[in-house]
Design a protein around this motif. Structure first.
Motif, mmCIF file in Angstrom:
data_model
loop_
_atom_site.group_PDB
_atom_site.id
_atom_site.type_symbol
_atom_site.label_atom_id
_atom_site.label_comp_id
_atom_site.label_asym_id
_atom_site.label_seq_id
_atom_site.Cartn_x
_atom_site.Cartn_y
_atom_site.Cartn_z
ATOM 1 N N UNK A 124 3.750 23.622 11.990
ATOM 2 C CA UNK A 124 2.933 22.638 11.292
ATOM 3 C C UNK A 124 3.719 22.245 10.055
ATOM 4 N N UNK A 125 4.211 21.020 10.059
ATOM 5 C CA UNK A 125 5.061 20.562 8.971
ATOM 6 C C UNK A 125 4.243 19.714 7.995
ATOM 7 N N UNK A 126 4.437 20.021 6.736
ATOM 8 C CA UNK A 126 3.730 19.305 5.674
ATOM 9 C C UNK A 126 4.756 18.457 4.921
ATOM 10 N N UNK A 127 4.470 17.188 4.824
ATOM 11 C CA UNK A 127 5.386 16.264 4.136
ATOM 12 C C UNK A 127 4.760 15.786 2.837
ATOM 13 N N UNK A 128 5.507 15.910 1.760
ATOM 14 C CA UNK A 128 5.064 15.422 0.444
ATOM 15 C C UNK A 128 3.647 15.886 0.148
ATOM 16 N N UNK A 129 3.495 17.173 -0.003
ATOM 17 C CA UNK A 129 2.167 17.789 -0.147
ATOM 18 C C UNK A 129 1.379 17.186 -1.308
ATOM 19 N N UNK A 130 0.061 17.099 -1.083
ATOM 20 C CA UNK A 130 -0.884 16.677 -2.125
ATOM 21 C C UNK A 130 -1.956 17.752 -2.244
ATOM 22 N N UNK A 131 -2.669 17.744 -3.366
ATOM 23 C CA UNK A 131 -3.648 18.793 -3.637
ATOM 24 C C UNK A 131 -4.717 18.878 -2.553
ATOM 25 N N UNK A 132 -5.079 17.736 -1.969
ATOM 26 C CA UNK A 132 -6.138 17.721 -0.950
ATOM 27 C C UNK A 132 -5.790 18.530 0.291
ATOM 28 N N UNK A 133 -4.538 18.859 0.461
ATOM 29 C CA UNK A 133 -4.139 19.667 1.617
ATOM 30 C C UNK A 133 -4.377 21.161 1.395
ATOM 31 N N UNK A 134 -4.766 21.548 0.197
ATOM 32 C CA UNK A 134 -5.043 22.960 -0.078
ATOM 33 C C UNK A 134 -6.193 23.432 0.806
ATOM 34 N N UNK A 135 -5.930 24.458 1.625
ATOM 35 C CA UNK A 135 -6.906 24.971 2.594
ATOM 36 C C UNK A 135 -6.227 26.123 3.330
ATOM 37 N N UNK A 136 -6.960 26.716 4.267
ATOM 38 C CA UNK A 136 -6.349 27.706 5.153
ATOM 39 C C UNK A 136 -6.148 27.063 6.515
ATOM 40 N N UNK A 137 -4.965 27.229 7.075
ATOM 41 C CA UNK A 137 -4.617 26.628 8.358
ATOM 42 C C UNK A 137 -4.457 27.728 9.408
ATOM 43 N N UNK B 217 2.332 28.795 -1.700
ATOM 44 C CA UNK B 217 2.059 28.018 -2.893
ATOM 45 C C UNK B 217 3.106 26.909 -2.970
ATOM 46 N N UNK B 218 2.653 25.687 -2.932
ATOM 47 C CA UNK B 218 3.559 24.546 -2.881
ATOM 48 C C UNK B 218 3.349 23.631 -4.070
ATOM 49 N N UNK B 219 4.413 23.003 -4.444
ATOM 50 C CA UNK B 219 4.323 21.992 -5.483
ATOM 51 C C UNK B 219 4.039 20.647 -4.829
ATOM 52 N N UNK B 220 3.248 19.845 -5.483
ATOM 53 C CA UNK B 220 2.984 18.512 -4.955
ATOM 54 C C UNK B 220 4.297 17.771 -4.713
ATOM 55 N N UNK B 221 4.342 17.035 -3.619
ATOM 56 C CA UNK B 221 5.520 16.246 -3.305
ATOM 57 C C UNK B 221 6.567 16.956 -2.476
ATOM 58 N N UNK B 222 6.430 18.263 -2.343
ATOM 59 C CA UNK B 222 7.415 19.036 -1.575
ATOM 60 C C UNK B 222 7.037 19.108 -0.097
ATOM 61 N N UNK B 223 8.044 19.484 0.711
ATOM 62 C CA UNK B 223 7.834 19.657 2.140
ATOM 63 C C UNK B 223 7.875 21.129 2.494
ATOM 64 N N UNK B 224 7.139 21.483 3.527
ATOM 65 C CA UNK B 224 7.191 22.877 3.991
ATOM 66 C C UNK B 224 6.708 22.965 5.416
ATOM 67 N N UNK B 225 7.040 24.083 6.080
ATOM 68 C CA UNK B 225 6.643 24.298 7.464
ATOM 69 C C UNK B 225 5.951 25.640 7.626
ATOM 70 N N UNK B 226 4.841 25.627 8.362
ATOM 71 C CA UNK B 226 4.130 26.843 8.745
ATOM 72 C C UNK B 226 4.472 27.137 10.205
ATOM 73 N N UNK B 227 4.717 28.413 10.491
ATOM 74 C CA UNK B 227 5.132 28.810 11.832
ATOM 75 C C UNK B 227 4.050 29.615 12.528
#
Lengths: 113, 115
Positions: free
Chosen positions: A74-87, A12-22
């Protein structure tokens, strides 16, 4: 037998934040794929990584592959709502003269305001 | 370029009944795959065809599942008789080559509910 592990499984990420999936895998492979799946939809190809050190970027997503460490990120930069999905990551395993894909369990990403 | 087509999109059957799914791959793609995706999990390969020959069916429950790919194009996957644990989305995918880049393109899937 090739095993593919993703973490986290839920994010669960806040918009604008960065995160990495391994994505870790258990045996040698030099081909790794990232897919996106929206609820009730099929899989959409995001990245194809074909060699050690490969890096691909598309918009706010960047994927990399380290075959020596058997790790992709898989690095996510400045998350936006449209990125909500399963990877999903998927690793190619060569067997019997053919490649087949072994998928991870997926990371369910939810981006909120 | 048309994508991978599948039908039906949804199917509800009772246990012990039979069901069949159809897949039409992208034109020119020699390799066709059927996957089973149980809710909350990643896709699991059931069977892989190269043209109209089977190259991997190691995870296909052969006592109840069967698949064929006639003339190296369309494919059907059948379940007979169905069990409750067969409830899943069945995805068909195709790729141009089983070696090389090996990128797979997925169809929309068939969601099967067994009651």
């Amino acid at each position: 037998e090739l095993k593919v592990e993703q973490n986290p499984l839920f994010l669960s990420m806040q918009e604008g934040k960065n995160y990495t999936i391994y994505c870790n895998y258990s045996t040698t492979s030099d081909r790794l794929y990232w897919y996106r799946q929206d609820p009730g939809k099929s899989l959409e190809s995001l990245f194809v990584l074909l060699s050690n050190g490969a890096v691909k970027q598309e918009g706010r997503l960047m994927a990399s592959l380290d075959t020596k460490a058997r790790l992709s990120t898989l690095h996510i930069t400045a998350a936006v709502h449209d990125l909500s999905a399963t990877y999903f990551c998927a690793v190619a395993m060569f067997s019997g003269g053919y490649n087949k894909l072994i998928f991870g369990a997926g990371t369910r990403l939810a981006v909120h305001p | 370029e048309a994508g991978v087509a599948q039908s039906p999109r949804y199917k509800i059957i009772e246990k012990r009944q039979s069901v069949a799914f159809w897949c039409n791959p992208i034109s020119g793609h020699a390799t066709l795959y059927w996957y089973q995706q149980i809710l909350g999990q990643g896709p699991k390969l059931l069977i892989q065809f190269q043209n109209n020959g089977v190259v991997d069916d190691s995870q296909l429950p052969k006592d109840r599942f069967s698949a064929e790919r006639l003339k190296g194009v369309d494919s059907t996957l059948k379940i007979q008789p169905a069990k409750l644990e067969d409830s899943a989305v069945y995805l068909c995918a195709s790729s141009l080559d089983p070696g090389g880049v090996f990128e797979q393109y997925f169809g929309p899937g068939t969601r099967l509910t067994v009651t």
